[in-house]
Write an enzyme that holds these catalytic residues in place. Sequence first.
Site, PDB file in Angstrom:
ATOM      1  N   ARG A 231      34.091 -24.792 -24.266  1.00 16.55           N
ATOM      2  CA  ARG A 231      34.059 -24.386 -25.561  1.00 16.55           C
ATOM      3  C   ARG A 231      35.426 -23.953 -26.197  1.00 16.55           C
ATOM      4  NH1 ARG A 231      29.804 -25.818 -26.354  1.00 16.55           N
ATOM      5  NH2 ARG A 231      27.787 -24.861 -26.818  1.00 16.55           N
ATOM      6  N   GLU A 260      44.030 -25.417 -36.214  1.00 15.29           N
ATOM      7  CA  GLU A 260      45.593 -24.850 -35.783  1.00 15.29           C
ATOM      8  C   GLU A 260      46.225 -26.192 -34.983  1.00 15.29           C
ATOM      9  OE1 GLU A 260      43.837 -21.564 -37.701  1.00 15.29           O
ATOM     10  OE2 GLU A 260      43.011 -22.864 -35.859  1.00 15.29           O
ATOM     11  N   HIS A 272      34.020 -33.190 -30.713  1.00 20.22           N
ATOM     12  CA  HIS A 272      33.011 -32.793 -30.163  1.00 20.22           C
ATOM     13  C   HIS A 272      31.736 -33.863 -29.687  1.00 20.22           C
ATOM     14  CE1 HIS A 272      29.681 -29.277 -29.958  1.00 20.22           C
ATOM     15  NE2 HIS A 272      30.032 -29.574 -28.430  1.00 20.22           N
TER      16      HIS A 272
END
Length: 384
Positions: A231, A260, A272
């Site tokens: 995660r 970022e 992902h």
Amino acid sequence: MYKIKKLNKIAACGTDLFDKAKYEVSDDVQSPDAIIVRSASMHDMEFDDNLLAIARAGAGVNNIPVADCAEKGICVFNTPGANANAVKELAVLGLLISSRKVSEAIEWAKGLKGNGAEVGKMVEKGKSQFVGPEIMGKTLGLVGLGAIGGKLANVAVSLGMNVIGYDPFLSVSAALHLKPQVTVVKDVDEVYSKADYLSLHLPYNSETKGSINADVFAKMKDGARLLNFARGELVDTSAVIEALGSGKLAKYVTDFPNDEVIGVEGVVAIPHLGASTPESEDNCAVMASRELIDYIENGNIVNSVNFPNVELNKTGDVMVCIMHKNVPEFITKITAIISKDGANIENFVHKSKGEYAYSMIDITGSVDVEALKATADVIRVRTL
């Protein structure tokens, strides 16, 4: 007829398991008895009183208001292990591209287009900038040795790596599936200090949020490589960027990009893709569908994240399934209600999970269901 609502596209090999004589499965049913979901956010949804369960076709349930569901007697399931092989394979890829600068090299090679016969010479001249170490003989540290971490550990052993892992909740089954060359330690700091490559396979919650931070990086070797296929929120973004800039980290490979880290030198951001295989989607759909069917038809709970796992075969006239708060003397109260009219308890299973509990009571005779529902601390009563 039970109504099952799909909030995302769910593989047909899973939804086809619902008997069409008993279930209506669609993405537009109203007032569903159960919901099957992948990535859709449910936090702003309103649930009807008849909603029995939600099944997440995947491991993470951060898109579901799990605590609220428990209060309303809605059982939330996930599908642990169904996508483990897919994530493991991507983690193996991440391990390799964290070393060999393959992604950067591919992008550089694209820029050679149009140079004709000079391409070969340019390749030989420019390839030295992408030199990276082999993983054989290096140490892979794993935080978490469950379905995914354990599989990655075994692959790494086969690739000639030294493997060390930490998991305070390591089950006997998971431990037995580890190759004997995997070293399991009791202190996570030992993993941090020894790892050339650190791979994260721990759950995300309030305790683990941002737990991979500057303090952790200070304990690691200079030039270590970090892999995050668990995660994104586990990692303190500012700390990882600082560690990359100082050389403490040589590479950060993540399956969870954010604004970022995208474009930061040393970051390989994968969008992902961990469970994005047809096999994984099929496995998750099948497991989620079977969990719902078993719960709806038999009352059994397997792989719930907000209620304990409980299973019991019906042999009597009626199976009473009670979701309730985990409080003292509750069992005494409900058994008294069941026995007052002469009903006999054939079998009884009760388990708790935190502040919630689930009781399955196999009864011969009749039972005052309304009296059970009126009992203090009862959340939901079902009879099958």
